[in-house]
Write a protein that holds these residues in place. Structure first.
Motif, short mmCIF file in Angstrom:
data_model
loop_
_atom_site.label_atom_id
_atom_site.label_comp_id
_atom_site.label_asym_id
_atom_site.label_seq_id
_atom_site.Cartn_x
_atom_site.Cartn_y
_atom_site.Cartn_z
N ASP A 669 0.81 -1.21 0.00
CA ASP A 669 0.00 0.00 0.00
C ASP A 669 0.86 1.27 0.00
OD1 ASP A 669 -2.41 1.37 -0.05
OD2 ASP A 669 -2.59 1.43 2.13
N GLN A 670 0.24 2.36 -0.46
CA GLN A 670 0.88 3.66 -0.42
C GLN A 670 0.72 4.26 0.97
OE1 GLN A 670 2.57 4.64 -3.15
NE2 GLN A 670 1.92 2.68 -4.01
N VAL A 671 1.58 5.21 1.30
CA VAL A 671 1.51 5.92 2.58
C VAL A 671 1.31 7.40 2.29
CG1 VAL A 671 2.79 6.54 4.67
CG2 VAL A 671 2.97 4.23 3.74
N ASP A 672 0.44 8.04 3.07
CA ASP A 672 0.20 9.47 2.88
C ASP A 672 1.51 10.24 2.95
OD1 ASP A 672 -2.49 9.02 2.72
OD2 ASP A 672 -2.91 9.55 4.80
N PRO A 673 1.71 11.19 2.02
CA PRO A 673 2.93 12.02 2.09
C PRO A 673 3.08 12.72 3.44
CG PRO A 673 1.81 12.34 -0.02
CD PRO A 673 0.90 11.50 0.82
N SER A 674 1.97 13.12 4.06
CA SER A 674 2.06 13.83 5.35
C SER A 674 2.64 12.93 6.44
CB SER A 674 0.67 14.32 5.77
OG SER A 674 -0.22 13.23 5.92
N PHE A 675 2.50 11.62 6.30
CA PHE A 675 3.03 10.69 7.30
C PHE A 675 4.55 10.68 7.32
CE2 PHE A 675 4.16 6.54 9.05
CZ PHE A 675 3.32 6.47 10.16
N THR A 676 5.16 11.08 6.18
CA THR A 676 6.63 11.03 6.08
C THR A 676 7.29 12.35 6.47
OG1 THR A 676 6.64 11.72 3.76
CG2 THR A 676 6.43 9.36 4.21
N HIS A 677 6.50 13.34 6.90
CA HIS A 677 7.08 14.65 7.19
C HIS A 677 7.65 14.78 8.60
CE1 HIS A 677 6.11 15.99 3.34
NE2 HIS A 677 4.92 16.52 3.54
N ARG A 678 7.56 13.74 9.40
CA ARG A 678 8.14 13.78 10.74
C ARG A 678 8.77 12.43 11.06
NH1 ARG A 678 7.95 18.23 10.12
NH2 ARG A 678 7.03 19.94 11.30
N PRO A 679 9.82 12.41 11.87
CA PRO A 679 10.40 11.12 12.29
C PRO A 679 9.34 10.27 12.98
CG PRO A 679 11.85 12.93 12.89
CD PRO A 679 10.56 13.55 12.43
N LYS A 680 9.39 8.98 12.72
CA LYS A 680 8.39 8.05 13.27
C LYS A 680 8.97 7.26 14.45
CE LYS A 680 5.16 9.30 10.70
NZ LYS A 680 5.79 10.59 10.56
N ARG A 681 8.27 7.33 15.57
CA ARG A 681 8.68 6.58 16.75
C ARG A 681 7.46 5.90 17.35
NH1 ARG A 681 13.04 10.07 20.12
NH2 ARG A 681 13.47 7.97 20.87
N TRP A 682 7.70 4.82 18.08
CA TRP A 682 6.61 4.09 18.71
C TRP A 682 5.94 4.94 19.77
CZ3 TRP A 682 4.39 -0.57 17.76
CH2 TRP A 682 5.03 -1.38 16.84
N ASP A 683 4.60 4.86 19.81
CA ASP A 683 3.83 5.57 20.83
C ASP A 683 2.69 4.65 21.27
OD1 ASP A 683 2.33 7.21 22.42
OD2 ASP A 683 2.45 8.96 21.10
N LEU A 684 2.97 3.85 22.31
CA LEU A 684 1.96 2.91 22.79
C LEU A 684 0.73 3.62 23.33
CD1 LEU A 684 3.86 0.02 24.59
CD2 LEU A 684 2.69 -0.02 22.40
N THR A 685 0.90 4.82 23.85
CA THR A 685 -0.25 5.58 24.34
C THR A 685 -1.20 5.88 23.19
OG1 THR A 685 1.09 6.58 26.08
CG2 THR A 685 -0.96 7.69 25.51
N ALA A 686 -0.65 6.28 22.05
CA ALA A 686 -1.48 6.57 20.89
C ALA A 686 -2.21 5.31 20.42
CB ALA A 686 -0.62 7.14 19.76
#
Length: 817
Positions: A669-686
């Motif tokens: 699948d494709q990923v939204d461009p906006s998803f790539t605009h910040r570093p991605k880290r795990w967030d179990l709370t989210a």
């Protein structure tokens, strides 16, 4: 270190030096000793891998359930459970095998090569194929691939800190003391050339013995830690819910066997058992896509760390600048234009055997490589204590030591160097030129020379080099900043040169922190300064390590990009080490990511691919902790209050299998461009918040379905099973079109493979009660009016989830960024 008998028989039978081993003999010896790897991964037979899958507690429960069903006479149920388990395990095994095969192909592209004499010719051989008896040639920058004895060398100096902890290079010589004539795997040739005969490889080397004694699992990456924490979260939910259901069912007079089967099936439904396979497949596809973009990762777990980079530390040369230096001027010790320092610089560049560098290349491009009547006598290699390299040359019986290095160090060590030359150096550096100081002195006749012989140096002059900025540096730096990556420059150069280059590419250097200042700071203060500093100048390798460690302690994910011998420690220390295919072997060995093109833009594209791979893993996780969790919670609640089981165990397993099969194509699948605009880290709370919001919505529609089935259609057990199975499949699978994007589903189209798998699964699930096999599975045909209700309820459910995603869950999505 004495050789064992099994090695002696091959070393004593070593071939004549001019021939080396034949390919056939080398292959035979590799079969005897195995690959030349000091810490080889544990090989696992396919049967062992399959056994590990079967030992999974949930799989074991299912197979036990199948056995109970078989011996209690329910052979249809037993057969179907075994088929479902076989499909799941088979799919998992096939996809994992494909992913591992893809990674092995990529790793071959960056495998370290060794120059060995085979079949009478010097040829590049993978390091893992080196065997006892091989003749290997070394040059500056090479990692020594095995233990052995020198048979010839010229000015060889080896960095043995990996074995001894000593940072000063050790001089080697043929026929010297035991240790002086030996070279060892894991050490680095920092200058000179040599040929040695291999005596020990792999685990039998000195380095291998130490590694085996200290061997322990590599520390988990942030991605692996996140997966573990997520697994703990899910396991707690599974244990609590299934234990409650089992006790409740037994209490309301269901049989123990029936209750056990239902609880086991519920546990499977709650567990995202395809997560390892989906993760491996997604990351492997990401690795292949990254390779096409000239970024090669050595292991899958590095991909998410690559996408998580918040701070990128790098030298300016070859990243902000082209790294293609040109000699722009030569000046004597009074700052006047002169060719005399250039002639001495030519001799140093011609005869020094350390790692090749662009400064020497620029000198020789200007002067040519004619040696004339000069002969090399000896060499004193570069180190970060002296910050210079010297060669001793002879002409007509007279010997001269010629040294070159950074001006600040050379001026301190030299006679001369008055105000005029200091002013000239300052002017050149303020205009962005790299400056190299040249000095020399007459020396007497002796067998060998060392740093003590550099006393009495006379400054001969300086050279000025230009290193133009990358044409696209400004644009790439802006894109990196937009996507949440802060670039910090760590250079050994003078601060004025660094300031000028940063100004050329639009990077504000701010207050520059010098290496000497770093040594005076305590750990806490350095962490605070490192966060706010953009440029670090006059920094040595130890200080680089301090900077990276201080940033990591402040909670940042740090990437380090380097290509030299002395970059290896920093590459190890960083969360993600990045090097180039043209780098030294030591740097490539230490790095987790290799760029096949020296470019910040290539790195930027690779980071975005890493984030997209993580985005697709998150889709599966969010699916499993929302709609799937909601349906399983509904099932647990219904089991307590209904006079019959809300679904048969086999129906739950089938529902879960169809649900998982629909998502096998998520990696495409494709990923939204906006998803790539910040570093991605795990967030179990989210993740937990998402589960607590969307799960109850799914359950609410399930309870509505229960009401309609029981009150409107007066459903018996079989009709109830069939009706809820259909509604559950429709809502569980189709909601991926909403969850997969932060935008409206109409604005972000899924991949064709994902759309086909989800729609096909939904059609199969909703029509299954009408198939001949439906009767064996406990289903009955459903009234058309009920199918109309399911269509309307599913549409309302998807609309409500979309509303919640946009309005209530906006903060959750942002925190996931």
């Amino acid at each position: 270190m004495a050789l064992t008998r099994r090695y002696l028989r091959f070393v004593n039978a070593a071939p004549a030096e001019e021939l080396g081993l034949s390919t056939a003999e080398a292959n035979r010896r590799r079969d005897v000793y195995g690959p030349n790897d000091p810490t080889p991964p544990m090989a696992r037979h396919r049967l062992a891998l399959f056994a590990a899958m079967v030992r999974n507690p949930l799989v074991a429960i299912l197979l036990a359930s199948a056995g109970i069903s078989f011996f209690t006479g329910d052979r249809v149920n037993s057969t179907i459970i075994v088929v479902i388990v076989a499909i799941s395990l088979g799919l998992d095994a096939v996809q994992n095998a494909r992913s591992q095969a893809a990674m092995k192909r990529l790793q071959k592209e960056v495998a370290l090569q060794v120059l060995a004499l085979r079949d009478g010719n010097w040829q590049k051989v993978p390091r893992s194929n080196i065997v006892p008896g091989d003749l290997v040639r070394l040059s500056a920058g090479d990692l020594i691939p095995a233990d052995g004895t020198l048979i010839e060398e010229r000015d060889l100096h080896v960095q043995e800190s990996a074995l001894t902890g000593e940072s000063i290079p050790v001089e080697k010589e043929v026929g010297g003391l035991e240790e002086a004539s030996k070279v060892f795997l894991g050490t680095i040739a920092v200058s000179g050339t040599a040929t040695f005969r291999v005596e020990r490889t792999g685990r039998d080397t000195k380095f291998g013995e130490i590694a085996q004694e200290l061997r322990e699992a590599a520390p988990p990456t942030e991605f692996q830690r996140g997966l573990h924490d997520f697994g703990v979260l899910i396991m707690r939910a599974v244990v609590l819910l299934t234990a409650f259901v089992f006790l409740a069912l037994v209490t309301v007079r269901h049989s123990v066997v029936e209750s056990l089967l239902f609880a086991a099936a519920l546990a499977v439904g709650l567990t995202p058992e395809f997560l390892p396979m989906i993760t491996t497949l997604t990351l492997a596809k990401g690795a292949v896509k990254m390779a096409k973009r000239k970024v090669i990762v050595k292991n899958l777990a590095s991909i998410q760390n690559f996408g998580s980079i918040e701070i990128l530390c790098s030298d300016k040369t070859g990243t902000l600048t082209t790294g293609e230096l040109t000699l722009e001027g030569a000046f004597d010790d009074e700052g006047r234009e002169s060719t005399s320092p250039l002639e001495l610089a030519r001799l140093n560049a011609l005869f020094q055997t350390g790692y090749s560098n662009p400064l020497d290349a620029a000198v020789l491009a200007k002067t040519g490589e004619e040696r004339g009547e000069y002969q090399k006598v000896d060499e004193i290699p570069f180190d970060f204590e002296r910050r210079r390299v010297s060669v001793i040359v002879e002409k007509d019986g007279h010997r001269r030591l010629v040294s070159k290095g950074a001006p600040e160090g050379m001026l301190t060590a030299c006679q001369g160097g008055g105000d005029a030359i200091r002013a000239k150096i300052a002017d050149l550096e303020q205009n962005g030129f790299r400056v190299l100081a040249i000095a020399s002195t007459e020396v007497g006749q002796k067998a060998s020379y060392g740093p003590a012989d550099e006393s009495g140096l006379q400054l001969e002059g300086i050279l000025a080099f230009a290193d133009p900025p990358m044409p696209d540096a400004l644009q790439v730096l802006n894109r990196l900043k937009r996507d949440g990556i802060q670039v910090k420059v760590i250079t050994g150069d003078n601060e004025e040169v660094a300031r000028h280059v940063c100004g050329q590419v639009g990077l504000d250097p701010g207050v520059i922190l010098l290496g000497s200042e770093i040594d005076a700071l305590d750990e806490r203060t350095l962490g605070e300064r490192a966060e706010t500093t953009t440029v670090f100048a006059r920094v040595n390798p130890t200080q680089k390590n301090k900077i990276i460690l201080s940033l990591k302690r402040k909670g940042h994910v740090v990437g380090y990009m380097g290509d030299g011998i002395n970059d290896a420690p920093a590459l190890h220390t960083a969360d993600i080490g990045i090097s180039f295919s043209s780098a030294t072997e030591a740097a490539k060995d230490a790095a987790q990511v290799i760029l096949t093109e020296r470019s910040l833009e290539v790195l930027h594209r690779g980071v975005l691919e890493g984030r997209m791979a993580f985005g697709n893993v998150m889709k599966y996780i969010l699916m499993g902790t929302s709609s799937n969790f909601g349906n399983m919670f509904s099932m647990a609640a219904a089991a307590v209050f209904l006079p019959f089981l809300p679904m048969l165990p086999i129906q739950i397993l089938l529902n879960n299998l169809l649900y998982d099969l629909a998502q096998v194509t998520i990696p495409t699948d494709q990923v939204d461009p906006s998803f790539t605009h910040r570093p991605k880290r795990w967030d179990l709370t989210a993740i937990r918040n998402f589960m607590l919001w969307v799960g109850p919505v799914s359950s609410a529609f399930d309870f509505l379905t229960f009401y309609v089935l029981l009150r409107v259609f007066q459903a018996d057990a079989k009709l109830f099973h069939s009706g809820w199975f259909v509604e559950s499949i429709a809502t569980q699978t189709l909601v991926i079109f909403v969850i997969r994007t932060q935008r409206s589903p109409w604005q972000s189209k899924p991949s064709r493979a994902l759309a086909i798998s989800v729609i096909a699964t939904t059609i199969i699930g909703t029509t299954l009660p009408y198939w001949p096999i439906g009767k064996d599975l406990g289903f009955v045909p459903l009234p058309p009016l009920y199918l109309a209700f399911v269509a309307g309820a599913t549409a309302c459910y998807l609309a409500l989830v979309e509303f919640l995603k946009q309005k209530i869950l906006g903060a959750v999505w942002k925190s996931a960024e």
